[in-house]
Design a protein around this motif. Structure first.
Motif, PDB file in Angstrom:
ATOM      1  N   GLN A  37       0.810  -1.206   0.000  1.00  0.00           N
ATOM      2  CA  GLN A  37       0.000   0.000   0.000  1.00  0.00           C
ATOM      3  C   GLN A  37       0.849   1.263   0.000  1.00  0.00           C
ATOM      4  OE1 GLN A  37       0.221  -2.124   2.537  1.00  0.00           O
ATOM      5  NE2 GLN A  37       0.268  -1.077   4.480  1.00  0.00           N
ATOM      6  N   ASP A  38       2.149   1.154   0.307  1.00  0.00           N
ATOM      7  CA  ASP A  38       3.023   2.322   0.332  1.00  0.00           C
ATOM      8  C   ASP A  38       3.750   2.543  -0.990  1.00  0.00           C
ATOM      9  OD1 ASP A  38       2.397   2.955   2.954  1.00  0.00           O
ATOM     10  OD2 ASP A  38       3.914   1.602   3.758  1.00  0.00           O
ATOM     11  N   ARG A  39       3.616   1.627  -1.931  1.00  0.00           N
ATOM     12  CA  ARG A  39       4.296   1.755  -3.223  1.00  0.00           C
ATOM     13  C   ARG A  39       3.307   2.201  -4.292  1.00  0.00           C
ATOM     14  NH1 ARG A  39       6.145  -3.800  -2.679  1.00  0.00           N
ATOM     15  NH2 ARG A  39       5.036  -4.056  -4.634  1.00  0.00           N
ATOM     16  N   GLU A  40       3.736   3.085  -5.151  1.00  0.00           N
ATOM     17  CA  GLU A  40       2.878   3.588  -6.227  1.00  0.00           C
ATOM     18  C   GLU A  40       2.660   2.542  -7.318  1.00  0.00           C
ATOM     19  OE1 GLU A  40       1.293   6.511  -6.614  1.00  0.00           O
ATOM     20  OE2 GLU A  40       1.896   7.161  -4.618  1.00  0.00           O
ATOM     21  N   ASP A  41       3.668   1.667  -7.554  1.00  0.00           N
ATOM     22  CA  ASP A  41       3.594   0.711  -8.660  1.00  0.00           C
ATOM     23  C   ASP A  41       3.050  -0.652  -8.236  1.00  0.00           C
ATOM     24  OD1 ASP A  41       5.772   0.151  -7.079  1.00  0.00           O
ATOM     25  OD2 ASP A  41       7.016  -0.556  -8.741  1.00  0.00           O
ATOM     26  N   ALA A  42       2.468  -0.758  -7.046  1.00  0.00           N
ATOM     27  CA  ALA A  42       2.019  -2.047  -6.526  1.00  0.00           C
ATOM     28  C   ALA A  42       0.673  -2.442  -7.125  1.00  0.00           C
ATOM     29  CB  ALA A  42       1.908  -1.986  -5.016  1.00  0.00           C
ATOM     30  N   ASP A  43       0.506  -3.752  -7.301  1.00  0.00           N
ATOM     31  CA  ASP A  43      -0.778  -4.313  -7.719  1.00  0.00           C
ATOM     32  C   ASP A  43      -1.502  -4.854  -6.488  1.00  0.00           C
ATOM     33  OD1 ASP A  43       0.695  -5.698 -10.685  1.00  0.00           O
ATOM     34  OD2 ASP A  43      -0.391  -3.811 -10.437  1.00  0.00           O
ATOM     35  N   ILE A  44      -2.757  -5.196  -6.657  1.00  0.00           N
ATOM     36  CA  ILE A  44      -3.526  -5.769  -5.564  1.00  0.00           C
ATOM     37  C   ILE A  44      -2.941  -7.118  -5.151  1.00  0.00           C
ATOM     38  CG2 ILE A  44      -5.790  -6.689  -4.940  1.00  0.00           C
ATOM     39  CD1 ILE A  44      -7.010  -4.524  -6.689  1.00  0.00           C
TER      40      ILE A  44
END
Length: 132
Positions: free
Chosen positions: A61-68
């Motif tokens: 949740q703290d990364r911009e490029d993260a997926d669900i």
């Protein structure tokens, strides 16, 4: 966790502004005190989350490029069902009823509370985890 910390700090700022405006406008002590207490609680939770985020790994949740799917998997250990909170609730209810109806009711509430606390603390020391 950084996002949650920022959310609670933002909520704390809003609660402080609301408490100040409400206090000057209404001149009512109970609501103003409740809003200031809400500010203090939001500040404590925001500080705790920000402090913990510095020590913990960066979550998805703290990364911009993260997926669900990056946050999928085991999240930790959660207790199975337990009857001990029910015992503590019954004991606490009896204790508060003792304040209302008479202190003699505390003699019945104290053993129930103590049994509930003992059971909750030693809940995982049964079966294969039990010491001899």
């Amino acid at each position: 966790m950084k996002l949650q910390g920022k959310m609670f700090v933002g909520l704390a700022v809003f609660m402080l502004a609301a408490a100040i405006v409400y206090g000057f406008w209404s001149k009512e002590a109970a609501g103003t005190t409740a809003l200031f207490m809400g500010f203090a609680l939001c500040t404590m939770i925001g500080f705790y989350l920000a402090f913990t985020a510095r020590r913990a790994d960066t979550g998805a949740q703290d990364r911009e490029d993260a997926d669900i799917a990056d946050d999928a998997g085991e999240l930790g250990f959660f207790s199975p069902h337990s009857w001990q909170p029910l015992a503590l609730a019954v004991g606490g209810s009896l204790a508060f009823l003792g304040i209302i109806f008479g202190w003699w009711l505390m003699f019945f509430a104290a053993p129930v509370i103590l049994i509930g606390i003992y059971g909750w603390v030693f809940e995982y020391y049964r079966g294969e985890n039990r010491t001899q």
